[in-house]
Write a protein that holds these residues in place. Structure first.
Motif, short mmCIF file in Angstrom:
data_model
loop_
_atom_site.label_atom_id
_atom_site.label_comp_id
_atom_site.label_asym_id
_atom_site.label_seq_id
_atom_site.Cartn_x
_atom_site.Cartn_y
_atom_site.Cartn_z
N GLY A 39 15.00 14.73 -7.87
CA GLY A 39 14.71 15.55 -6.70
C GLY A 39 13.37 15.23 -6.06
N LEU A 40 12.45 14.69 -6.86
CA LEU A 40 11.12 14.37 -6.35
C LEU A 40 11.15 13.14 -5.44
N ILE A 41 12.13 12.26 -5.61
CA ILE A 41 12.16 10.99 -4.87
C ILE A 41 12.24 11.21 -3.36
N PRO A 42 13.22 11.98 -2.83
CA PRO A 42 13.25 12.14 -1.37
C PRO A 42 12.05 12.91 -0.82
N ALA A 43 11.50 13.84 -1.61
CA ALA A 43 10.34 14.60 -1.14
C ALA A 43 9.12 13.69 -0.99
N VAL A 44 8.86 12.84 -1.99
CA VAL A 44 7.74 11.90 -1.90
C VAL A 44 8.02 10.85 -0.82
N ALA A 45 9.28 10.46 -0.67
CA ALA A 45 9.65 9.49 0.36
C ALA A 45 9.35 10.04 1.75
N ALA A 46 9.58 11.34 1.96
CA ALA A 46 9.29 11.94 3.28
C ALA A 46 7.80 11.82 3.60
N TYR A 101 0.83 -1.21 0.00
CA TYR A 101 0.00 0.00 0.00
C TYR A 101 0.87 1.27 0.00
N LEU A 102 1.91 1.26 0.82
CA LEU A 102 2.79 2.43 0.90
C LEU A 102 3.54 2.66 -0.42
N PHE A 103 3.95 1.54 -1.04
CA PHE A 103 4.61 1.67 -2.34
C PHE A 103 3.65 2.28 -3.37
N CYS A 104 2.40 1.83 -3.34
CA CYS A 104 1.40 2.40 -4.27
C CYS A 104 1.17 3.88 -3.99
N ILE A 105 1.13 4.25 -2.69
CA ILE A 105 0.97 5.66 -2.34
C ILE A 105 2.15 6.48 -2.88
N PHE A 106 3.36 5.97 -2.67
CA PHE A 106 4.56 6.65 -3.19
C PHE A 106 4.45 6.85 -4.70
N LEU A 107 4.08 5.78 -5.39
CA LEU A 107 4.02 5.83 -6.85
C LEU A 107 2.95 6.82 -7.34
N VAL A 108 1.79 6.80 -6.70
CA VAL A 108 0.70 7.69 -7.11
C VAL A 108 1.08 9.15 -6.89
N ILE A 109 1.64 9.46 -5.71
CA ILE A 109 2.04 10.84 -5.42
C ILE A 109 3.12 11.29 -6.39
N TYR A 110 4.10 10.44 -6.65
CA TYR A 110 5.20 10.78 -7.56
C TYR A 110 4.67 11.09 -8.96
N ILE A 148 -2.93 21.82 3.03
CA ILE A 148 -1.76 22.71 3.08
C ILE A 148 -0.73 22.30 2.03
N GLY A 149 -0.40 21.00 2.00
CA GLY A 149 0.60 20.53 1.04
C GLY A 149 0.18 20.77 -0.39
N ILE A 150 -1.07 20.41 -0.70
CA ILE A 150 -1.58 20.61 -2.07
C ILE A 150 -1.63 22.09 -2.43
N SER A 151 -1.94 22.94 -1.45
CA SER A 151 -1.98 24.38 -1.71
C SER A 151 -0.61 24.89 -2.17
N TRP A 152 0.44 24.41 -1.51
CA TRP A 152 1.79 24.81 -1.94
C TRP A 152 2.13 24.26 -3.33
N ILE A 153 1.76 23.02 -3.56
CA ILE A 153 2.06 22.39 -4.85
C ILE A 153 1.33 23.08 -6.00
N PHE A 172 4.64 14.75 -10.86
CA PHE A 172 5.41 14.88 -12.10
C PHE A 172 4.50 15.35 -13.24
N GLN A 173 3.34 14.75 -13.34
CA GLN A 173 2.41 15.14 -14.39
C GLN A 173 1.90 16.57 -14.19
N TRP A 174 1.73 16.95 -12.94
CA TRP A 174 1.28 18.32 -12.65
C TRP A 174 2.32 19.33 -13.14
N GLU A 175 3.59 19.06 -12.84
CA GLU A 175 4.64 19.98 -13.28
C GLU A 175 4.71 20.07 -14.80
N LEU A 176 4.56 18.95 -15.48
CA LEU A 176 4.55 18.97 -16.94
C LEU A 176 3.35 19.74 -17.48
#
Length: 600
Positions: A46-53, A12-21, A76-81, A25-29
């Motif tokens: 650079g996105l890897i350690p941030a999503v890992a946190a 589940y955590l791996f799926c969460i990591f993958l979905v957030i990543y 809060i997090g989504i607002s910054w993103i 990435f798609q949002w930035e593009l």
């Protein structure tokens, strides 16, 4: 805990990591125009350690996760993103404002989520309910403040926070702030108050629930320690490199730096100008104009006028190359590979040979004003910023200084500067500086679609760079023709601040000679040649001389034929007294001899 349960949780955590990543990435593009290969590479890793946190924070409190514990922090997090990139992109689409791809807002949103989530869970676990609710709500509102301010600004002005807005905020005192809020009217104030109250109530209600760690008595201490291991590295990542670069923090830091330096420069300037002595020899007896154009990131070895084997990206300059009134200088170098130190020296008598300080130096604007020119500064670059501060300090001493981002309320393609020329009085003696956006990264954003002549299928690489050079060539031709037809053009000088290598991208700490080789040319009118035959002959004689652009001040003083204690003709290519040889000239902050360039 059963092994199957552990495996399921890891999955589940791996799926969460993958979905957030993937979503980040798609949002930035999605909200980026011309995202270059260097940006994509940096963002990919650079996105890897941030999503890992984020994922580790969720893993630590997996058993205690609830909607109430996640939703406020997620907001809060989504607002910054979302906020900075979206409002910048929206402003770009509506008003053609300069847009620089910014990946740092995404990092901030992810790290802020990890930090605030862990703090929230610690407070729920270890503080009394009322104390924890109050403190956590304060923390959440504080972290939401900057995105909220951006949305309020956008709602009021239909624009992201701009240079003008940042300056206005910095220069507003408390009394003016109260007056401004009063001017908004009761309906807008009421809406703002209601929105704040609603957010505070939602956060407070979510924060009032306590959590308990089941199992052994030492488990809460271990979880608290692991929480700190997530919080402190996340704080370090934000503070060392990321938070200062996100929007609008970078804008406000640049504005503060500009205001501090502006104050210091202004303190010294008036006294220096009053003491300045300068006269112009062989001055024409009729109204005339001298134009200086500062280019951006052009590399002469990637220009057809200098390198005939390169693609035909300079048709106008290549044609004028054989015009006896034009002189293309073939061995000009930038003194540094980025803008700040270049323009501090190119615009003033400070250079890497006399070691004068920028804040103590006379500028080329000062010189032109002292000998009787009406001075103008027109710029398509930002009026405030790390790369713009020395330019703006000098520019603001001109009789008229205007920027596309501050005066047209937008930054756009360089043809916007042509309209400014129509404001110049042809019946006066004029000295005009035009500062182009030129070939600044990202290349694809620097020219209109009709100049997409070269196409290699790659964004912001060689073909796009050639298109920027083609567009700049056209801009220069338009400036020249307008000056000659309408302003009695007496002389025109063009040089680039530094070069660019589309194959290498940006390197902040070091660079090869390729990006230090820059174009420079000078046009003098037939009337100028008649009045100043020695200077005209000297220009041709020095066509192949080696030169560094921290001596542009001296060169322009020579073109203006000035005599002054603040002008050393031995540093000017326009003077027969020019004394510098290749072995005497240095680049890279005065640390590298031009003799080290073995390719040319």
């Amino acid at each position: 805990m059963p092994r199957s349960t552990i495996a399921r949780r890891i999955f589940y955590l791996f799926c969460i990591f993958l979905v957030i990543y993937v979503l980040c990435f798609q949002w930035e593009l999605l909200i980026s125009l011309g995202l270059g290969e260097d940006n994509i590479k940096e963002f990919t890793f650079g996105l890897i350690p941030a999503v890992a946190a984020v994922t580790l924070a969720l893993a630590l409190y997996w058993e205690n996760i609830s909607i109430a514990s996640v939703i406020p922090t997620a907001i809060i997090g989504i607002s910054w993103i979302v906020t900075g990139p979206l409002l910048n992109f929206s402003t770009l689409v509506k008003s053609n404002t300069i847009y620089l791809n910014n990946i740092y807002d995404v990092y901030v949103g992810l790290y802020v989520f990890a930090i605030v989530f862990c703090i929230n869970m610690l407070m729920k676990q270890h503080l009394p309910q009322k104390t924890g609710t109050f403190l956590m709500t304060l923390v959440q509102m504080a972290t939401l403040l900057i995105p909220a301010v951006q949305w309020v600004y956008y709602a009021l002005y239909q624009s992201c926070i701009t240079t003008s807005g940042a300056l206005l905020i910095y220069q507003t005192n408390p009394a003016e702030m109260l007056e401004y809020f009063h001017s908004l009217g009761y309906s807008k104030l009421f809406f703002i108050i209601i929105a704040l109250a609603a957010i505070i109530s939602v956060f407070a209600k979510a924060n009032c629930h306590r959590i308990h760690c089941s199992g052994l008595s030492w488990k809460p201490k271990i979880i608290a320690l692991l929480s700190l291991i997530i919080i402190f590295p996340s704080f370090y990542a934000l503070g060392s490199e990321i938070f200062p670069e996100c929007f609008p923090i970078r804008l406000f830091l640049d504005t503060r730096d500009y205001m501090n330096r502006s104050s210091l420069y202004a303190e010294n300037h008036d006294a220096k100008f009053a003491e300045l002595q300068a006269v112009q020899l062989h001055k024409p007896d009729h109204p005339h104009t001298v134009i200086v154009v500062i280019g951006e990131s052009e590399t002469r070895t990637l220009m057809n006028a200098y390198n005939p084997s390169h693609v035909e990206n300079t048709p106008w300059l290549t044609a004028e190359k054989n015009n006896p009134q034009f002189t293309l200088f073939n061995n000009v170098y930038s003194c540094v590979w980025y803008t700040v130190p270049v323009l501090e020296h190119a615009l003033t008598e400070s250079n890497f040979y006399n070691n004068k300080e920028f804040n103590e130096s006379i500028s080329i604007i000062d010189m032109a004003k002292k000998i009787g020119y009406k001075t103008y500064w027109f710029s398509n670059q930002g009026s405030v910023g790390v790369a713009d501060t020395p330019i703006t300090l000098v520019a603001n001493t001109a009789d008229n200084a205007e920027w596309t981002d501050r005066d047209l309320k937008e930054s756009c393609h360089d043809d916007a500067l042509l309209g400014f020329l129509q404001r110049v009085n042809p019946n006066e003696n004029n000295f005009i500086v035009l500062h182009l956006m030129g070939s600044h990264i990202e290349y694809r954003n620097r020219y209109p679609s009709e100049f997409q002549r070269f196409d290699d299928g790659k964004i912001n690489e060689e073909a796009d760079f050639d298109n920027t050079v083609l567009y700049t060539d056209w801009i220069l031709s338009q400036i020249f023709e307008y000056g000659r037809e309408h302003l009695n053009l007496d002389a025109m000088v063009y040089f680039s601040d530094h070069g660019s290598d589309p194959l290498e991208g940006r390197k902040p700490d070091e660079t090869g000679f390729k990006v230090l080789r820059i174009p420079m040319f000078c046009y003098v009118s037939p009337d100028y040649i008649e009045r100043n035959p020695v200077i005209a002959d000297t220009l041709k004689a020095h066509q192949n001389s080696f030169f560094t652009n921290d001596l542009e001040y001296e060169f322009i003083c020579g073109i203006l034929n000035i005599q002054s204690p603040n002008y050393d003709p031995s540093y000017s290519l326009a003077s027969p007294a020019w004394k510098m040889k290749r072995q005497d000239l240095v680049t890279r902050f005065g640390q590298t001899s031009l003799m080290d360039d073995k390719e040319f």
